[in-house]
Scaffold this active site. Sequence first.
Site, short mmCIF file in Angstrom:
data_model
loop_
_atom_site.label_atom_id
_atom_site.label_comp_id
_atom_site.label_asym_id
_atom_site.label_seq_id
_atom_site.Cartn_x
_atom_site.Cartn_y
_atom_site.Cartn_z
N HIS A 78 30.09 46.56 36.40
CA HIS A 78 29.52 45.26 36.05
C HIS A 78 28.52 44.76 37.09
O HIS A 78 28.63 45.04 38.28
CB HIS A 78 30.62 44.21 35.92
CG HIS A 78 31.61 44.53 34.87
ND1 HIS A 78 32.90 44.04 34.87
CD2 HIS A 78 31.54 45.32 33.77
CE1 HIS A 78 33.55 44.51 33.82
NE2 HIS A 78 32.75 45.29 33.14
N TYR A 148 38.34 38.41 44.28
CA TYR A 148 36.90 38.36 44.55
C TYR A 148 36.52 36.98 45.08
O TYR A 148 36.96 35.97 44.53
CB TYR A 148 36.10 38.56 43.28
CG TYR A 148 36.43 39.77 42.44
CD1 TYR A 148 37.47 39.75 41.51
CD2 TYR A 148 35.69 40.93 42.55
CE1 TYR A 148 37.75 40.86 40.73
CE2 TYR A 148 35.96 42.05 41.77
CZ TYR A 148 37.00 41.99 40.86
OH TYR A 148 37.28 43.09 40.06
#
Length: 202
Positions: A78, A148
Amino acid sequence: MVSALAGTGDAPPSSEMTIHAIGNTDARLISPRVHRDGRGAFARSWSADIFSAAGIDFTPVQGNVSFTRRRGVIRGMHFQRDPWPDAKIVRCSMGRIWDVIVDLRPGSEQFGQPQVRELSCESWVMLYVPPGFAHGFQTLTDHVIVEYLMGERYVPSAYDGFRYDDPAVAVRWPEPISSISASDLKWAPLAGRVSGFGSNDQ
Ligand SMILES: Cc1cn([C@H]2C[C@H](O)[C@@H](COP(=O)(O)OP(=O)(O)O[C@H]3O[C@H](C)C(=O)[C@H](O)[C@H]3O)O2)c(=O)[nH]c1=O
Protein backbone atom coordinates in the site's frame (compact mmCIF):
# COMPACT_ATOMS: atom_id res chain seq x y z
CA MET A 1 4.88 -4.03 49.66
CA VAL A 2 5.76 -1.70 46.74
CA SER A 3 9.39 -2.19 45.59
CA ALA A 4 11.22 0.97 44.50
CA LEU A 5 12.58 0.62 40.96
CA ALA A 6 16.09 1.90 40.13
CA GLY A 7 15.98 5.12 38.05
CA THR A 8 17.64 5.13 34.66
CA GLY A 9 19.41 8.51 35.14
CA ASP A 10 19.53 11.42 32.66
CA ALA A 11 21.01 9.90 29.51
CA PRO A 12 21.23 12.30 26.50
CA PRO A 13 18.10 12.05 24.27
CA SER A 14 20.12 10.66 21.36
CA SER A 15 20.93 7.57 23.41
CA GLU A 16 17.23 6.72 23.48
CA MET A 17 17.14 5.77 19.79
CA THR A 18 19.77 4.52 17.35
CA ILE A 19 18.93 5.18 13.71
CA HIS A 20 20.45 3.05 10.93
CA ALA A 21 20.33 3.58 7.16
CA ILE A 22 18.77 0.87 4.97
CA GLY A 23 20.85 0.44 1.84
CA ASN A 24 21.16 3.74 -0.05
CA THR A 25 17.57 4.69 0.73
CA ASP A 26 16.30 7.31 3.17
CA ALA A 27 14.36 4.56 4.94
CA ARG A 28 15.68 3.90 8.44
CA LEU A 29 15.77 1.13 11.03
CA ILE A 30 15.20 2.56 14.48
CA SER A 31 16.48 0.75 17.55
CA PRO A 32 15.02 2.28 20.71
CA ARG A 33 16.82 1.93 24.01
CA VAL A 34 14.75 -0.61 25.96
CA HIS A 35 14.46 0.18 29.66
CA ARG A 36 13.95 -3.17 31.40
CA ASP A 37 13.04 -3.71 35.01
CA GLY A 38 11.20 -6.13 37.23
CA ARG A 39 7.84 -5.14 35.64
CA GLY A 40 8.93 -5.59 32.04
CA ALA A 41 10.21 -2.98 29.57
CA PHE A 42 9.68 0.55 28.24
CA ALA A 43 10.91 2.27 25.07
CA ARG A 44 10.13 5.34 23.00
CA SER A 45 8.35 4.95 19.66
CA TRP A 46 9.08 8.44 18.33
CA SER A 47 11.03 11.56 19.34
CA ALA A 48 10.81 14.93 17.55
CA ASP A 49 14.29 15.90 18.80
CA ILE A 50 16.01 12.65 17.79
CA PHE A 51 14.32 12.53 14.39
CA SER A 52 15.16 16.18 13.73
CA ALA A 53 18.80 15.61 14.75
CA ALA A 54 18.88 12.63 12.34
CA GLY A 55 17.53 14.81 9.51
CA ILE A 56 14.19 13.01 9.35
CA ASP A 57 11.28 15.41 8.79
CA PHE A 58 8.46 13.35 10.30
CA THR A 59 5.63 14.38 12.63
CA PRO A 60 2.89 11.82 13.31
CA VAL A 61 -0.66 12.96 12.60
CA GLN A 62 -2.45 9.60 12.89
CA GLY A 63 -1.87 6.29 14.63
CA ASN A 64 -3.03 2.94 13.23
CA VAL A 65 -2.94 -0.61 14.54
CA SER A 66 -3.75 -3.92 12.87
CA PHE A 67 -4.23 -7.40 14.29
CA THR A 68 -3.69 -10.41 12.03
CA ARG A 69 -4.86 -13.77 13.28
CA ARG A 70 -2.83 -16.20 11.18
CA ARG A 71 0.69 -16.83 9.94
CA GLY A 72 1.25 -16.34 6.22
CA VAL A 73 -1.17 -13.43 5.72
CA ILE A 74 -0.03 -10.61 3.42
CA ARG A 75 -1.21 -7.04 4.00
CA GLY A 76 -0.24 -4.63 1.21
CA MET A 77 1.43 -3.42 -0.82
CA HIS A 78 0.00 0.00 0.00
CA PHE A 79 0.83 3.68 -0.53
CA GLN A 80 -0.97 7.00 -0.84
CA ARG A 81 -0.58 8.90 -4.08
CA ASP A 82 0.63 12.51 -4.24
CA PRO A 83 -0.12 15.02 -2.82
CA TRP A 84 -0.70 12.82 0.27
CA PRO A 85 2.24 10.38 0.34
CA ASP A 86 2.20 8.62 3.69
CA ALA A 87 5.45 8.32 5.61
CA LYS A 88 5.14 6.00 8.60
CA ILE A 89 6.90 4.41 11.52
CA VAL A 90 6.06 0.70 11.65
CA ARG A 91 6.50 -1.50 14.68
CA CYS A 92 5.56 -5.10 15.32
CA SER A 93 4.06 -5.20 18.81
CA MET A 94 3.16 -8.91 18.86
CA GLY A 95 4.62 -11.78 16.82
CA ARG A 96 6.95 -11.45 13.83
CA ILE A 97 6.57 -10.06 10.29
CA TRP A 98 8.48 -10.04 7.01
CA ASP A 99 8.32 -6.36 6.25
CA VAL A 100 8.71 -5.03 2.70
CA ILE A 101 9.12 -1.48 1.43
CA VAL A 102 9.54 -0.37 -2.19
CA ASP A 103 10.70 3.09 -3.28
CA LEU A 104 8.20 4.32 -5.90
CA ARG A 105 9.83 7.70 -6.47
CA PRO A 106 10.97 7.88 -10.13
CA GLY A 107 14.69 8.57 -10.38
CA SER A 108 15.59 7.39 -6.89
CA GLU A 109 18.60 5.08 -6.69
CA GLN A 110 16.58 2.18 -5.22
CA PHE A 111 13.50 2.73 -7.38
CA GLY A 112 11.33 -0.39 -7.56
CA GLN A 113 13.78 -2.46 -5.51
CA PRO A 114 12.17 -4.25 -2.50
CA GLN A 115 13.92 -3.71 0.83
CA VAL A 116 12.99 -6.42 3.33
CA ARG A 117 13.46 -6.71 7.08
CA GLU A 118 12.08 -8.99 9.77
CA LEU A 119 10.42 -6.99 12.51
CA SER A 120 9.37 -8.59 15.78
CA CYS A 121 7.96 -7.78 19.17
CA GLU A 122 11.12 -9.14 20.80
CA SER A 123 13.56 -6.98 18.80
CA TRP A 124 11.75 -3.66 19.49
CA VAL A 125 13.26 -2.46 16.18
CA MET A 126 11.01 -0.14 14.15
CA LEU A 127 11.07 0.92 10.52
CA TYR A 128 10.81 4.49 9.23
CA VAL A 129 9.19 4.40 5.78
CA PRO A 130 9.64 7.71 3.92
CA PRO A 131 6.89 9.31 1.81
CA GLY A 132 6.79 7.84 -1.68
CA PHE A 133 7.38 4.24 -0.58
CA ALA A 134 4.93 1.35 -0.71
CA HIS A 135 4.73 -0.86 2.38
CA GLY A 136 3.47 -4.33 3.11
CA PHE A 137 4.22 -7.35 5.24
CA GLN A 138 3.64 -11.05 5.63
CA THR A 139 3.00 -12.50 9.08
CA LEU A 140 5.60 -15.06 10.25
CA THR A 141 3.57 -16.08 13.29
CA ASP A 142 -0.07 -16.28 14.32
CA HIS A 143 -1.49 -13.37 16.34
CA VAL A 144 0.46 -10.40 14.96
CA ILE A 145 -0.10 -6.79 16.00
CA VAL A 146 1.47 -4.06 13.86
CA GLU A 147 1.30 -0.42 14.96
CA TYR A 148 1.88 2.66 12.80
CA LEU A 149 2.60 6.30 13.41
CA MET A 150 1.49 8.00 10.21
CA GLY A 151 2.98 11.18 8.77
CA GLU A 152 -0.14 11.78 6.67
CA ARG A 153 -3.84 11.40 7.28
CA TYR A 154 -5.74 8.59 5.61
CA VAL A 155 -7.09 9.92 2.30
CA PRO A 156 -9.30 7.19 0.79
CA SER A 157 -9.26 8.79 -2.67
CA ALA A 158 -5.44 8.65 -2.70
CA TYR A 159 -5.15 5.18 -1.15
CA ASP A 160 -3.39 2.94 -3.67
CA GLY A 161 -1.40 -0.23 -3.91
CA PHE A 162 -0.10 -3.10 -5.99
CA ARG A 163 -0.41 -6.87 -5.86
CA TYR A 164 1.98 -9.01 -3.83
CA ASP A 165 3.00 -10.73 -7.09
CA ASP A 166 3.29 -7.67 -9.34
CA PRO A 167 5.97 -8.64 -11.92
CA ALA A 168 7.37 -5.09 -11.99
CA VAL A 169 8.69 -5.44 -8.42
CA ALA A 170 8.99 -9.23 -7.77
CA VAL A 171 8.78 -9.30 -3.99
CA ARG A 172 9.87 -12.60 -2.37
CA TRP A 173 7.47 -13.77 0.35
CA PRO A 174 8.95 -16.38 2.73
CA GLU A 175 5.81 -18.20 3.86
CA PRO A 176 3.03 -20.05 2.02
CA ILE A 177 0.32 -17.40 1.63
CA SER A 178 -2.61 -18.09 3.93
CA SER A 179 -4.79 -15.07 3.13
CA ILE A 180 -4.88 -11.79 1.18
CA SER A 181 -7.83 -9.37 1.17
CA ALA A 182 -10.00 -9.18 -1.92
CA SER A 183 -9.03 -5.52 -2.29
CA ASP A 184 -5.33 -6.38 -2.22
CA LEU A 185 -5.87 -8.94 -4.98
CA LYS A 186 -7.62 -6.36 -7.16
CA TRP A 187 -4.78 -3.84 -7.52
CA ALA A 188 -3.90 -3.16 -11.17
CA PRO A 189 -0.32 -3.78 -12.37
CA LEU A 190 2.21 -1.03 -11.72
CA ALA A 191 3.42 -1.17 -15.33
CA GLY A 192 1.96 1.72 -17.26
CA ARG A 193 0.04 3.00 -14.20
CA VAL A 194 2.65 4.34 -11.81
CA SER A 195 5.32 6.72 -13.08
CA GLY A 196 8.65 4.98 -13.69
CA PHE A 197 7.14 1.55 -14.39
CA GLY A 198 6.91 1.65 -18.17
CA SER A 199 4.47 -0.71 -19.85
CA ASN A 200 7.39 -2.95 -20.86
CA ASP A 201 8.99 -3.07 -17.40
CA GLN A 202 7.85 -6.66 -16.89
C1 LIG B 1 -4.95 2.55 6.24
C2 LIG B 1 -6.34 2.85 6.72
C3 LIG B 1 -7.39 2.02 6.42
N1 LIG B 1 -8.63 2.36 6.89
C4 LIG B 1 -9.75 1.44 6.62
C5 LIG B 1 -9.89 0.99 5.17
C6 LIG B 1 -10.47 -0.40 5.31
O1 LIG B 1 -11.88 -0.31 5.40
C7 LIG B 1 -9.94 -0.90 6.66
C8 LIG B 1 -8.78 -1.85 6.51
O2 LIG B 1 -7.86 -1.24 5.64
P1 LIG B 1 -6.77 -2.15 4.93
O3 LIG B 1 -7.40 -3.46 4.54
O4 LIG B 1 -6.10 -1.35 3.85
O5 LIG B 1 -5.77 -2.42 6.14
P2 LIG B 1 -4.27 -2.96 5.98
O6 LIG B 1 -4.23 -3.97 4.90
O7 LIG B 1 -3.80 -3.32 7.32
O8 LIG B 1 -3.49 -1.68 5.46
C9 LIG B 1 -2.37 -1.17 6.17
O9 LIG B 1 -1.35 -2.10 5.98
C10 LIG B 1 -0.30 -1.74 5.11
C11 LIG B 1 0.76 -2.80 5.25
C12 LIG B 1 0.20 -0.36 5.40
O10 LIG B 1 1.40 -0.06 5.38
C13 LIG B 1 -0.77 0.69 5.64
O11 LIG B 1 -0.47 1.40 6.83
C14 LIG B 1 -2.16 0.23 5.66
O12 LIG B 1 -2.55 0.33 4.33
O13 LIG B 1 -9.51 0.27 7.37
C15 LIG B 1 -8.88 3.48 7.65
O14 LIG B 1 -10.02 3.73 8.04
N2 LIG B 1 -7.83 4.30 7.94
C16 LIG B 1 -6.58 4.04 7.50
O15 LIG B 1 -5.67 4.83 7.81
